[in-house]
Structure formats: C-alpha cells, structure tokens
Scaffold this motif. Structure first.
Motif, mmCIF file in Angstrom:
data_model
loop_
_atom_site.group_PDB
_atom_site.id
_atom_site.type_symbol
_atom_site.label_atom_id
_atom_site.label_comp_id
_atom_site.label_asym_id
_atom_site.label_seq_id
_atom_site.Cartn_x
_atom_site.Cartn_y
_atom_site.Cartn_z
ATOM 1 N N ALA A 84 -66.824 -4.569 -11.637
ATOM 2 C CA ALA A 84 -65.509 -4.930 -11.018
ATOM 3 C C ALA A 84 -65.566 -5.110 -9.282
ATOM 4 O O ALA A 84 -65.144 -6.022 -8.779
ATOM 5 C CB ALA A 84 -64.147 -4.158 -11.375
ATOM 6 N N LYS A 85 -66.186 -3.717 -8.913
ATOM 7 C CA LYS A 85 -66.513 -3.928 -7.520
ATOM 8 C C LYS A 85 -67.396 -4.788 -6.998
ATOM 9 O O LYS A 85 -67.082 -5.698 -5.954
ATOM 10 C CB LYS A 85 -66.861 -2.738 -6.993
ATOM 11 N N VAL A 86 -68.593 -5.032 -7.671
ATOM 12 C CA VAL A 86 -69.616 -6.061 -7.345
ATOM 13 C C VAL A 86 -68.874 -7.408 -7.263
ATOM 14 O O VAL A 86 -69.160 -8.426 -6.789
ATOM 15 C CB VAL A 86 -70.803 -5.894 -8.206
ATOM 16 N N ALA A 87 -68.377 -7.971 -8.661
ATOM 17 C CA ALA A 87 -67.627 -9.094 -8.847
ATOM 18 C C ALA A 87 -66.666 -9.554 -7.722
ATOM 19 O O ALA A 87 -66.394 -10.586 -7.450
ATOM 20 C CB ALA A 87 -67.247 -9.038 -10.397
ATOM 21 N N ALA A 88 -65.686 -8.424 -7.605
ATOM 22 C CA ALA A 88 -64.675 -8.988 -6.638
ATOM 23 C C ALA A 88 -65.232 -9.197 -4.909
ATOM 24 O O ALA A 88 -64.822 -10.037 -4.431
ATOM 25 C CB ALA A 88 -63.813 -7.674 -6.338
ATOM 26 N N HIS A 89 -66.240 -8.336 -5.072
ATOM 27 C CA HIS A 89 -66.947 -8.689 -3.437
ATOM 28 C C HIS A 89 -67.585 -10.039 -3.519
ATOM 29 O O HIS A 89 -67.485 -10.835 -2.468
ATOM 30 C CB HIS A 89 -68.049 -7.550 -3.193
ATOM 31 N N TYR A 90 -68.363 -10.300 -4.856
ATOM 32 C CA TYR A 90 -69.089 -11.709 -4.689
ATOM 33 C C TYR A 90 -67.916 -12.881 -4.699
ATOM 34 O O TYR A 90 -68.273 -13.878 -4.159
ATOM 35 C CB TYR A 90 -70.008 -11.580 -6.066
ATOM 36 N N CYS A 91 -67.130 -12.515 -5.619
ATOM 37 C CA CYS A 91 -66.117 -13.648 -5.629
ATOM 38 C C CYS A 91 -65.142 -13.750 -4.341
ATOM 39 O O CYS A 91 -64.567 -15.014 -4.154
ATOM 40 C CB CYS A 91 -65.096 -13.467 -6.911
ATOM 41 N N GLY A 92 -65.378 -13.021 -3.568
ATOM 42 C CA GLY A 92 -64.405 -13.235 -2.229
ATOM 43 C C GLY A 92 -65.235 -13.930 -1.156
ATOM 44 O O GLY A 92 -64.709 -13.978 -0.153
ATOM 45 N N ARG A 93 -66.402 -14.428 -1.328
ATOM 46 C CA ARG A 93 -67.416 -14.889 -0.450
ATOM 47 C C ARG A 93 -66.901 -16.475 -0.433
ATOM 48 O O ARG A 93 -66.443 -17.193 -1.257
ATOM 49 C CB ARG A 93 -68.663 -14.615 -0.903
ATOM 50 N N PRO A 94 -67.101 -17.173 0.808
ATOM 51 C CA PRO A 94 -67.118 -18.444 0.871
ATOM 52 C C PRO A 94 -67.809 -19.374 0.080
ATOM 53 O O PRO A 94 -67.305 -20.330 -0.530
ATOM 54 C CB PRO A 94 -67.332 -18.608 2.418
ATOM 55 N N ARG A 95 -68.868 -18.933 -0.328
ATOM 56 C CA ARG A 95 -70.117 -19.747 -1.132
ATOM 57 C C ARG A 95 -69.150 -19.808 -2.486
ATOM 58 O O ARG A 95 -69.244 -21.117 -3.021
ATOM 59 C CB ARG A 95 -71.243 -18.900 -1.079
ATOM 60 N N VAL A 96 -68.623 -18.808 -3.018
ATOM 61 C CA VAL A 96 -68.071 -18.965 -4.433
ATOM 62 C C VAL A 96 -66.724 -19.706 -4.196
ATOM 63 O O VAL A 96 -66.522 -20.616 -5.144
ATOM 64 C CB VAL A 96 -67.580 -17.676 -4.786
ATOM 65 N N PHE A 97 -65.882 -19.658 -3.217
ATOM 66 C CA PHE A 97 -64.909 -20.911 -3.095
ATOM 67 C C PHE A 97 -65.455 -22.118 -3.037
ATOM 68 O O PHE A 97 -64.819 -23.026 -3.527
ATOM 69 C CB PHE A 97 -64.004 -20.208 -1.792
ATOM 70 N N SER A 98 -66.418 -22.346 -2.170
ATOM 71 C CA SER A 98 -66.910 -23.598 -2.144
ATOM 72 C C SER A 98 -67.636 -24.358 -3.421
ATOM 73 O O SER A 98 -67.413 -25.171 -3.882
ATOM 74 C CB SER A 98 -68.238 -23.797 -1.372
ATOM 75 N N MET A 99 -67.913 -23.282 -4.429
ATOM 76 C CA MET A 99 -68.514 -23.452 -5.720
ATOM 77 C C MET A 99 -67.392 -23.976 -6.588
ATOM 78 O O MET A 99 -67.306 -25.042 -7.200
ATOM 79 C CB MET A 99 -69.266 -22.516 -6.531
#
Length: 136
Positions: free
Chosen positions: A11-26
């Motif tokens: 959950a910690k890794v996923a939340a950290h990753y999903c909060g990045r601008p790159r994921v929003f762009s995807m």
C-alpha cells in the motif's frame, strides 16, 4: 501478521507511485485513447462499459490504498503528538492517547479547553497576556 506487513508495504509503495505526475499523465492518456476510439467503435455500449468498468475497479482499489496510507499517517502524527505532550513539562499526560477515548470523555475535555480559551480571550480584551498555563 505476515499478510499485514506485506499489504502495508504494498500500500505504501502503490500510494507513493500512484501519486506521481507520470501516473496521472498515464491516466489522462488512457482517457484520451478511450475518447479517440469512440468513433471507431461507434460510441457503443461496450465502448462505454470498458471505461466505466475500468475506472470503477481502479477507484474501488485506490480507496483501500488511500485509507491504509491515511491510517498510517494519522497514527504516526498521533504518536508524535503524544511524545510532545509526554516530554513537555506541565503538560497533562491524561491527554496522551486521547483519540482512543469515548465521545463523552472527549466532550468533557473539549468543554474544559473551550472554557480556558474563553478565559484567555477575556484576558486579551482587558489588555492582559494570554500566554502561560492556567494552573497555579
């Protein structure tokens, strides 16, 4: 216990990753691709169902990840506040672990501190200081 450690790390890794601008762009790119393919699929029910199902699944899973992260952050903040109360001379140790009390006990503490705040405001109106502790 082992499952909770695994989930907490995930959950910690996923939340950290999903909060990045790159994921929003995807995510924006996926929506744009879906919109562009609309005319190709004649805006069919299946075309609409794909995006509805996908976003529902992602939203459903993200709620749990976000809640886990929020719970962890809140617990860490509470522990830090407890340590500050514990380490401050003159602080009331009864306030430690306050978030675990029942509603009526919290209301009693709240009324006490509201009365202290009102008294401090009255002192300010009279031109006095509002610093210090009310205890003798």
């Amino acid at each position: 216990m082992r499952n909770s450690v695994w989930y907490s790390r995930f959950a910690k890794v996923a939340a950290h990753y999903c909060g990045r601008p790159r994921v929003f762009s995807m995510a924006v790119a996926v929506i744009l691709i879906w919109v562009v393919t609309g005319p190709i699929f004649h805006f069919s029910d299946t075309w609409q169902l794909v995006i509805n199902t996908g976003t529902t699944i992602v939203t459903f899973l993200m709620v749990f990840l976000i809640q886990n992260t929020q719970n962890r952050d809140t617990e860490a903040i509470q522990l830090k506040l407890d340590e500050l109360i514990r380490a401050t001379k003159g602080a009331h140790n009864a306030l430690l672990d306050l978030e675990e009390l029942e509603e009526e006990n919290l209301d009693a503490f709240k009324m006490k501190y509201q009365a202290l705040a009102a008294a401090a405001r009255s002192e300010l109106i009279l031109g006095n200081k509002d610093t210090g502790t009310p205890e003798p």
